[in-house]
Write a protein that holds these residues in place. Structure first.
Motif, PDB file in Angstrom:
ATOM      1  N   VAL A  55      -1.493  -9.303   2.501  1.00 29.48           N
ATOM      2  CA  VAL A  55      -0.180  -9.360   2.915  1.00 29.48           C
ATOM      3  C   VAL A  55       0.427  -8.059   2.170  1.00 29.48           C
ATOM      4  O   VAL A  55       0.518  -8.098   0.749  1.00 29.48           O
ATOM      5  N   VAL A  56       1.037  -7.144   2.727  1.00 30.89           N
ATOM      6  CA  VAL A  56       1.822  -6.105   2.356  1.00 30.89           C
ATOM      7  C   VAL A  56       3.173  -6.120   2.802  1.00 30.89           C
ATOM      8  O   VAL A  56       3.532  -6.689   3.806  1.00 30.89           O
ATOM      9  N   ASP A  57       4.048  -5.173   2.253  1.00 30.92           N
ATOM     10  CA  ASP A  57       5.497  -4.984   2.762  1.00 30.92           C
ATOM     11  C   ASP A  57       5.631  -4.328   3.872  1.00 30.92           C
ATOM     12  O   ASP A  57       6.397  -4.564   5.080  1.00 30.92           O
ATOM     13  N   THR A 104      -3.435  -1.082  -1.645  1.00 34.29           N
ATOM     14  CA  THR A 104      -2.313  -1.056  -1.021  1.00 34.29           C
ATOM     15  C   THR A 104      -1.021  -1.847  -1.772  1.00 34.29           C
ATOM     16  O   THR A 104       0.250  -1.839  -1.224  1.00 34.29           O
ATOM     17  N   GLY A 105      -1.131  -2.546  -3.045  1.00 38.69           N
ATOM     18  CA  GLY A 105      -0.266  -3.378  -3.548  1.00 38.69           C
ATOM     19  C   GLY A 105       0.136  -4.543  -2.765  1.00 38.69           C
ATOM     20  O   GLY A 105       1.271  -4.978  -2.840  1.00 38.69           O
ATOM     21  N   ARG A 142      -1.939   4.367   2.249  1.00 43.22           N
ATOM     22  CA  ARG A 142      -2.126   4.381   1.038  1.00 43.22           C
ATOM     23  C   ARG A 142      -3.943   4.013   0.733  1.00 43.22           C
ATOM     24  O   ARG A 142      -4.619   4.579  -0.029  1.00 43.22           O
ATOM     25  N   LEU A 143      -4.271   3.045   1.890  1.00 40.70           N
ATOM     26  CA  LEU A 143      -5.760   2.995   2.032  1.00 40.70           C
ATOM     27  C   LEU A 143      -6.616   4.215   2.405  1.00 40.70           C
ATOM     28  O   LEU A 143      -7.687   4.464   1.716  1.00 40.70           O
ATOM     29  N   PRO A 171     -14.245  -4.541  -0.696  1.00 41.57           N
ATOM     30  CA  PRO A 171     -13.734  -6.121  -0.863  1.00 41.57           C
ATOM     31  C   PRO A 171     -12.316  -6.208  -0.562  1.00 41.57           C
ATOM     32  O   PRO A 171     -11.459  -5.236  -0.973  1.00 41.57           O
ATOM     33  N   LEU A 172     -11.554  -7.459  -0.192  1.00 41.52           N
ATOM     34  CA  LEU A 172     -10.469  -7.489   0.274  1.00 41.52           C
ATOM     35  C   LEU A 172      -9.502  -7.575  -1.080  1.00 41.52           C
ATOM     36  O   LEU A 172      -8.294  -6.732  -1.004  1.00 41.52           O
ATOM     37  N   SER A 173     -10.085  -8.029  -2.108  1.00 39.61           N
ATOM     38  CA  SER A 173      -9.286  -7.836  -3.425  1.00 39.61           C
ATOM     39  C   SER A 173      -9.270  -6.349  -4.021  1.00 39.61           C
ATOM     40  O   SER A 173      -7.999  -6.125  -4.238  1.00 39.61           O
TER      41      SER A 173
END
Length: 465
Positions: A84-86, A13-14, A94-95, A5-7
């Motif tokens: 949204v990630v940096d 991924t932080g 990371r994923l 899931p996206l969550s």
């Protein structure tokens, strides 16, 4: 990829989960591929919106979602479900690492080297595929983007994951092994490819050896016994060391090696467990060390010698423009090896050309060998000398950056062939059209910047009759 899931992807991924739909109530599941090209989206995919020099993936997020993507990995909110990630590239790494940690039954085989790593990766992938579901990348997906995308293709059914690891400097392979630690780490050679970026072969060896430093106890480091800089890496690993090569002392070696009329190798594969005959479908004596490396890696993954030999004999070229041999209707043979070039691979390709053309006229069309630094002119000149000493009928040098090849060829007074220097691909095609006759053999090779695959494609497009 395994369904997530996206969550969960946000947690890994932080990143921060954004909607719509409501990120608290609705939590789309990614159960399709992870892609960076919106045209490759399938239902359930995760679209990674990378920002490149030519395009910004965020501009294609809406199209990806409309095509069925479950969500977008982005650096800024988009109109739809997203995380949204940096940094999207780092988040992909990371994923990938997290997904691989959820697949404990997967054996990871990683390959590096100055030359031949893509062809060897393809061989290992084909050999291991006979022993269980195997994932290996198309082409040269060997960097900080391509490697995570390959890892993310693995799922619960995958048993072997074959990865190619490239490097442009010290620490690059260490970063990649931090994403996917190899159970089997293979080092093919330390050559002069990218020497301009590294500053010397010793630095190349330092970088390539990072792959075996990552091999854990219980894993295997597969090293080339014929390359002193590679065999010396034995002291840098905690895993078992297995040497491959033509050296009599190599644990996995070739004996009774011959080439047929098409330059395809025949040899006896010798391992500690036994021996078996191999008849390669790949062209060139330089394909033998690649096959031995693949055999050693497959052996480390548990395959028997006979099964490995049978698979090596059935293996075919998979990645484009690497020793692709095609014959026209009039018998003109075109060897398209235009994906990349360095001094070692170019010399090997010339040797294949000469072997294939026995009794026939041979032409070489060569372009720039990039990233050679201060040694560039000298290396290009040496290639020109090698071409002239081979005795072929014609030599076409493409581009000003390869001009030293023509100078080198001119230094071999005994050569009676013709050398033509041209500015671009179109001019090279014109030269060949004016000279080629039935049954001639043509080699086309250069670094990617040269774009010489277009020469091969143009010559093959003509019916030759």
């Amino acid at each position: 990829m395994i369904p997530l899931p996206l969550s969960t992807i946000a947690e890994i991924t932080g990143g921060v989960r954004h909607g719509p739909p409501d990120p608290v109530v609705d939590d789309p599941v990614v159960d399709g591929p992870v892609v960076i090209d919106s045209r490759a989206v399938e239902p359930g995919a995760l679209f990674a919106a990378l920002k490149g020099d030519r395009a910004d993936g965020h501009d294609f997020a809406a199209g990806a979602l409309a095509a069925g993507a479950a969500g977008v990995l982005a650096q800024q909110p988009v109109d739809g479900p997203c995380v949204v990630v940096d940094d999207v590239q780092e988040a992909l790494g990371r994923l990938a690492r997290a997904v691989l940690e959820r697949l404990p039954d997967v054996t990871v085989v990683a390959v590096t080297g100055s030359a031949g790593k893509t062809s060897t990766k393809d061989l290992i992938g084909q050999v291991l595929s006979g022993a269980g579901p195997t994932v290996y990348p198309p082409g040269s997906f060997n960097n900080e983007i391509g490697l995570p995308l390959t890892v993310l293709r693995a799922d619960a059914a995958t048993r072997h994951l074959v990865l190619e690891m490239g490097a442009r400097g010290i620490g690059h392979i260490a970063y990649l092994t931090g994403i996917a630690r190899p159970d089997v780490g293979v080092v093919l050679n330390v050559g002069t490819a990218h020497v301009g970026e590294f500053g010397g072969r010793e630095n190349i060896a330092r970088a390539k050896g990072e792959i075996v430093e990552a091999v854990p106890p219980g894993g295997t480091a597969v090293l080339n016994a014929d390359d002193p800089l590679v065999s010396a890496m034995a002291s840098r690993t905690r895993g078992e060391v297995v040497m491959f090569g033509r050296s009599p002392g190599a644990a996995v070696r070739a004996e009774d090696e011959t080439l047929d009329e098409q330059g395809r190798a025949r040899f006896t594969l010798v391992t500690p467990e036994g021996a078996a005959a191999v008849a390669q479908r790949l062209h060139g004596a330089h394909a033998v060390p690649n096959a031995l490396a693949a055999a050693a890696a497959a052996r480390a993954a548990g395959l028997a010698t006979g099964a490995v030999a049978e698979a090596l004999s059935a293996a075919v070229p998979v990645s484009r423009w690497r020793m692709e041999v095609t014959e026209r209707a009039d018998g003109v043979t075109v060897v398209n090896d235009a994906y990349n070039a360095n001094p070692d691979s170019t010399r090997a390709a010339i040797d294949v050309l000469v072997h294939m053309a026995r009794g026939r006229r041979a032409y070489a069309v060569l372009g720039e060998m990039a990233e050679l630094g201060d040694s560039s002119m000298a290396e290009h000149a040496r290639i020109g000398q090698h071409v002239a000493r081979s005795g072929i009928a014609g030599f076409v040098v493409v581009g000003s950056n390869a001009a030293a090849m023509a100078e080198g060829a001119g230094q071999v007074a005994s050569w009676t062939g013709e050398c033509v220097q041209v500015d671009d691909v179109g001019a090279a095609v014109t030269v060949l059209r004016e000279r080629l006759a039935p049954r001639d053999v043509v080699l086309v090779k250069g670094s990617r910047v040269a774009g010489l695959e277009r020469v091969a494609e143009a010559i093959l497009a003509e019916d030759g009759r």
